[in-house]
Write a protein that holds these residues in place. Sequence first.
Motif, mmCIF file in Angstrom:
data_model
loop_
_atom_site.group_PDB
_atom_site.id
_atom_site.type_symbol
_atom_site.label_atom_id
_atom_site.label_comp_id
_atom_site.label_asym_id
_atom_site.label_seq_id
_atom_site.Cartn_x
_atom_site.Cartn_y
_atom_site.Cartn_z
ATOM 1 N N GLN A 1 0.858 -1.193 0.000
ATOM 2 C CA GLN A 1 0.000 0.000 0.000
ATOM 3 C C GLN A 1 0.891 1.238 0.000
ATOM 4 O O GLN A 1 1.434 1.628 1.030
ATOM 5 N N PHE A 2 1.018 1.860 -1.166
ATOM 6 C CA PHE A 2 1.962 2.958 -1.312
ATOM 7 C C PHE A 2 1.331 4.341 -1.186
ATOM 8 O O PHE A 2 2.046 5.320 -0.994
ATOM 9 N N VAL A 3 0.026 4.447 -1.346
ATOM 10 C CA VAL A 3 -0.617 5.752 -1.171
ATOM 11 C C VAL A 3 -2.014 5.539 -0.603
ATOM 12 O O VAL A 3 -2.783 4.736 -1.123
ATOM 13 N N ASP A 4 -2.295 6.232 0.482
ATOM 14 C CA ASP A 4 -3.644 6.169 1.031
ATOM 15 C C ASP A 4 -4.367 7.484 0.816
ATOM 16 O O ASP A 4 -5.374 7.542 0.139
ATOM 17 N N ASP A 5 -3.849 8.564 1.365
ATOM 18 C CA ASP A 5 -4.571 9.838 1.320
ATOM 19 C C ASP A 5 -3.675 10.941 0.801
ATOM 20 O O ASP A 5 -2.439 10.852 0.895
#
Length: 428
Positions: free
Chosen positions: A114-118
């Motif tokens: 998971q490299f980008v959430d928000d």
Amino acid sequence: MRSLRTSSARPRRLAAALAAAVALVATAGGTGSALPGGAATGAPQAAALREAMFVGNNWDGTADVIAARGDFHRIGRVNVIPDKEERLREIYLNPVKLAFFLGVRSGPGEGHDQFVDDMYATPDGSSMVVSRPSFADVVSLDLRTGRINWRFPVAGYRADHMAVSPDGTRVAVSASTANTVHVLDIGTGREIGSFRTGDKPHENVFTSDGLLWNMSIGEVTTALDAAWLDWTKGDRRITVVDATTFRTVRVIDMRERLDAFGRGDLSDAVRPVAFTPDEKKLYLQVSFYNGLLEYDVTTDRITRAKVLPGNPRTDPDRTTWVNDSRHHGLSMSPDGDRLCVAGTMDDYATVVDRATLQEGPLVEASKPYWATVSGDGRSCVISESGADRVTAIDFATGRRVASVDVGDHPQRVRLARVPADWTGPSGS
């Protein structure tokens, strides 16, 4: 002396003009909400920015920037992990970090990192601030060059949802394995404060009365998903703090409110939420529920529940639902009349009339994971994580009006401001 007075007055006037322009930009774009009629006029600095949307492509480590209205075409793309090799080297040399990194991959990442959430933009539109779950940090990226301005490692081993303050100067980020929310200066990355939460803090929301709300969702990656095992999911609650002092103002245990409402069968893990414009009512989704709840903030009680249609093709085995989600994504039209719901595991999105809670047409969508509002306020914008696209649904008709392809597994979508001539970092 006259020339000296004149030359010293000019910098003062220039500084005042620049300060006013920066303040205008912060007011216009800091909250992530739409401006009536688009960008403000009469200020050269504001005119140099354009409204856009950030789309976080969680699995490939990019963020697409798309138009915030109209055809929602893609403007550019940002690599949010330019330091990937350095971060991976650190992780693989630390057994504890490696264990959590692989845990994120096998758990919430569904087999992917998971490299980008928000993501949010700085008030001047020069940078993108991103939370990166697998790297357990928040970074600021220069939109012109793609380079990292600053990096903040969160407590624990995973970063999650963020929220930006109404003035656009602070960003709150959930450190999900540390039961902590950090509040950072969005320009420098300096920590301004932090506070403790329930287990696995998730969604954050700043409200206009100077408060910051955090919703903790508990353990969502175990297979103990039967209703009678709900107690194994941990301490789930809403923590409300003063957004200046970060002292706890209120703790809301939805278990008590759900029981009082006669819905002891529902989970108390609060997922995405949406406040009414006057912030007197809160609409919320909870784990495993294909519907939404209405919570009256003033009277502190749940007042209505709405169950939405289930897809007959949805596997009834709750352990197959992603991170305990059934529906995950909720937004509200600017006038407060309609809600937009992402039916994640049921593969649709729908617009719900807030007065009657009657749903509109079910718009087919592939694992929709988020819902927000377009720049002009006319559409709900959902991320279709199963189809790698973003889709806009008209609030008035409930019908699809546009779709645009994006990167691998889009999740969060946020309104932002970027330079008017921007088409991507120079290094891309």
